[in-house]
Design an enzyme around this catalytic site. Structure first.
Site, mmCIF file in Angstrom:
data_model
loop_
_atom_site.group_PDB
_atom_site.id
_atom_site.type_symbol
_atom_site.label_atom_id
_atom_site.label_comp_id
_atom_site.label_asym_id
_atom_site.label_seq_id
_atom_site.Cartn_x
_atom_site.Cartn_y
_atom_site.Cartn_z
ATOM 1 N N GLY A 100 -77.150 -34.253 6.482
ATOM 2 C CA GLY A 100 -78.463 -34.864 6.338
ATOM 3 C C GLY A 100 -78.453 -36.262 5.740
ATOM 4 O O GLY A 100 -79.478 -36.765 5.288
ATOM 5 N N HIS A 107 -74.526 -42.035 -2.456
ATOM 6 C CA HIS A 107 -75.567 -41.982 -3.483
ATOM 7 C C HIS A 107 -75.805 -40.533 -3.856
ATOM 8 O O HIS A 107 -75.579 -39.621 -3.048
ATOM 9 C CB HIS A 107 -76.867 -42.630 -2.999
ATOM 10 C CG HIS A 107 -77.343 -42.098 -1.677
ATOM 11 N ND1 HIS A 107 -76.766 -42.477 -0.484
ATOM 12 C CD2 HIS A 107 -78.297 -41.198 -1.360
ATOM 13 C CE1 HIS A 107 -77.367 -41.856 0.509
ATOM 14 N NE2 HIS A 107 -78.296 -41.047 0.006
HETATM 15 P P1 5GP Z 1 -79.857 -39.682 2.391
HETATM 16 O O1 5GP Z 1 -80.774 -39.257 3.500
HETATM 17 O O2 5GP Z 1 -78.806 -40.640 2.915
HETATM 18 O O3 5GP Z 1 -79.286 -38.566 1.593
HETATM 19 O O4 5GP Z 1 -80.758 -40.478 1.344
HETATM 20 C C1 5GP Z 1 -81.248 -41.761 1.600
HETATM 21 C C2 5GP Z 1 -82.487 -41.924 0.769
HETATM 22 O O5 5GP Z 1 -82.799 -43.297 0.709
HETATM 23 C C3 5GP Z 1 -83.725 -41.208 1.328
HETATM 24 O O6 5GP Z 1 -84.204 -40.273 0.378
HETATM 25 C C4 5GP Z 1 -84.713 -42.350 1.584
HETATM 26 O O7 5GP Z 1 -86.043 -42.004 1.275
HETATM 27 C C5 5GP Z 1 -84.187 -43.440 0.687
HETATM 28 N N1 5GP Z 1 -84.481 -44.780 1.155
HETATM 29 C C6 5GP Z 1 -84.363 -45.238 2.442
HETATM 30 N N2 5GP Z 1 -84.703 -46.540 2.502
HETATM 31 C C7 5GP Z 1 -85.022 -46.906 1.230
HETATM 32 C C8 5GP Z 1 -85.447 -48.164 0.660
HETATM 33 O O8 5GP Z 1 -85.598 -49.185 1.331
HETATM 34 N N3 5GP Z 1 -85.700 -48.167 -0.679
HETATM 35 C C9 5GP Z 1 -85.538 -47.034 -1.456
HETATM 36 N N4 5GP Z 1 -85.829 -47.157 -2.757
HETATM 37 N N5 5GP Z 1 -85.136 -45.849 -0.945
HETATM 38 C C10 5GP Z 1 -84.886 -45.796 0.374
#
Ligand code: 5GP
Ligand code: ZN
Length: 121
Positions: A100, A107
């Protein structure tokens, strides 16, 4: 060290300050920002400054253990500041397509403020 400025990585650009984000903390090797689409009352992203697409690559770095401690310590500082220890919280690392992951820069999600379900979706 972040990726070069030509790199399109979203989180590297946020770390460099090229894209605004709600910064909740910073340490030598890490930054913490508010997630733009929070999935819980508290939703913080703990991001290493060094670019790695996922945890497997990150752990190959020569300072990975030190950087990971720095990242988790930054998270613990936020847990303490927001008083999340008593009720609890969740740390999540989505990895790869089936995991996911949508942003290919390692992160850790710190989620808190509501009861979490298990198993995760
Ligand atoms: P992943 O899906 O890779 O585990 O988490 C990526 C996270 O980054 C998601 O929860 C999404 O909401 C967050 N995210 C995506 N674009 C941005 C952004 O431009 N700024 C911030 N603060 N969060 C972001
Ligand atoms: Zn990056």
């Amino acid at each position: 060290m972040t990726a070069p400025s030509s790199d399109p990585c979203l989180f590297c650009r946020i770390i460099r300050g090229e894209i605004p984000a709600g910064r909740l903390g910073e340490s030598a090797d890490s930054v913490a920002i508010a997630d733009i689409a929070p999935q819980a009352p508290h939703h913080v992203l703990l991001i290493p400054k060094r670019h790695s697409p996922h945890i497997g690559e990150f752990m190959k770095g020569p300072r990975a253990a030190e950087e990971m401690k720095d990242l988790l310590d930054l998270g613990q500082g936020i847990v303490a500041k927001k008083n999340l220890e008593e009720k609890g919280y969740r740390l999540v690392v989505n990895t790869g397509e089936e995991g996911g992951q949508t942003v290919p820069h390692l992160h850790i999600h710190l989620l808190a403020g509501r009861e979490m379900g298990w198993p995760p979706g």
